[in-house]
Design a protein around this motif. Structure first.
Motif, short mmCIF file in Angstrom:
data_model
loop_
_atom_site.label_atom_id
_atom_site.label_comp_id
_atom_site.label_asym_id
_atom_site.label_seq_id
_atom_site.Cartn_x
_atom_site.Cartn_y
_atom_site.Cartn_z
N ASP A 77 23.31 -38.01 -20.45
CA ASP A 77 23.58 -38.71 -19.38
C ASP A 77 22.96 -40.27 -19.67
O ASP A 77 22.63 -40.35 -20.85
CB ASP A 77 23.03 -38.45 -18.01
N PRO B 223 26.75 -33.95 -18.68
CA PRO B 223 27.39 -33.66 -17.58
C PRO B 223 28.83 -33.09 -17.80
O PRO B 223 29.25 -32.92 -18.96
CB PRO B 223 27.58 -34.89 -16.70
N GLN C 228 21.00 -33.00 -21.62
CA GLN C 228 22.21 -33.89 -20.75
C GLN C 228 22.48 -35.37 -21.25
O GLN C 228 21.35 -35.74 -21.79
CB GLN C 228 21.92 -34.07 -19.27
N SER D 204 28.30 -41.97 -18.66
CA SER D 204 28.91 -42.36 -17.53
C SER D 204 28.34 -43.56 -16.63
O SER D 204 29.30 -44.13 -15.93
CB SER D 204 28.57 -41.13 -16.29
#
Length: 183
Positions: free
Chosen positions: A90, A113, A88, A130
């Motif tokens: 992230d 994501p 991921q 993010s």
């Protein structure tokens, strides 16, 4: 296990590496855990590995690339292979982005994501994470969106995937026509 230099547990049913799994194994130089079912690695799993130069985790189910897990290896390891894992992209990958290193082999694309599936973890920028995005945005940013006329950049993994699919379809079409011609 004080004199073992290579631990090969590849192609096993291991799904979790527990804290201190390699306790009293300070002489291990290479660990191969590739092509297993590993999805979870405890924070202290690699704490006592002082001489590991190669850690192969290729082809597992590892989603999180947290610094706290790999921190004990950062000074000794020459290669950590995480290719073919659903990493991921992230905020847990931020530490890697700060110190990018050829010692890490990461997958070609992120698995999430949502909106990050076309990005390469090795080319990702911190500003794209993010945790660096404006929290007041009502719509999550999809970094994979392209302009209508430029749907796929010629250097992207998505472009190469589509090209391979088209080539495969063409080969099947030619093969099917050859068979029909021979009948």
């Amino acid at each position: 296990m004080t004199s073992i230099r290579l631990v090969n547990l590849s192609h096993s049913d291991i799904s979790h590496i527990h804290s201190n799994a390699f306790q009293n194994c300070e002489h291990i130089g290479e660990i191969d855990l590739s092509s297993s079912l590993i999805s979870t690695i405890d924070i202290h799993a690699f704490d006592q590995l002082e001489n590991v130069s190669v850690l192969n985790l290729k082809g597992n189910l590892i989603r999180s690339f947290e610094k706290s897990i790999f921190q004990p290896l950062l000074f000794t390891v020459k290669q950590i292979n995480l290719d073919n894992n659903p990493i991921q992209c992230d905020c847990t990958i931020e530490w890697y982005l700060e110190q990018r290193s050829d010692r890490f082999k990461l997958p070609d694309v992120c698995t999430g994501p949502v909106g990050y599936e076309c990005l390469s973890p090795t080319e990702l920028q911190k500003s794209q994470l993010s945790c660096y995005q404006n929290g007041n945005q009502t719509k999550k940013r999809n970094l994979c969106e392209r302009r209508e006329n430029d749907i796929l950049g010629k250097e992207s993994s998505a472009y190469l995937y589509e090209l391979n699919c088209n080539l495969f379809s063409l080969i099947i079409f030619i093969f099917a026509n050859k068979i029909l011609f021979l009948l």
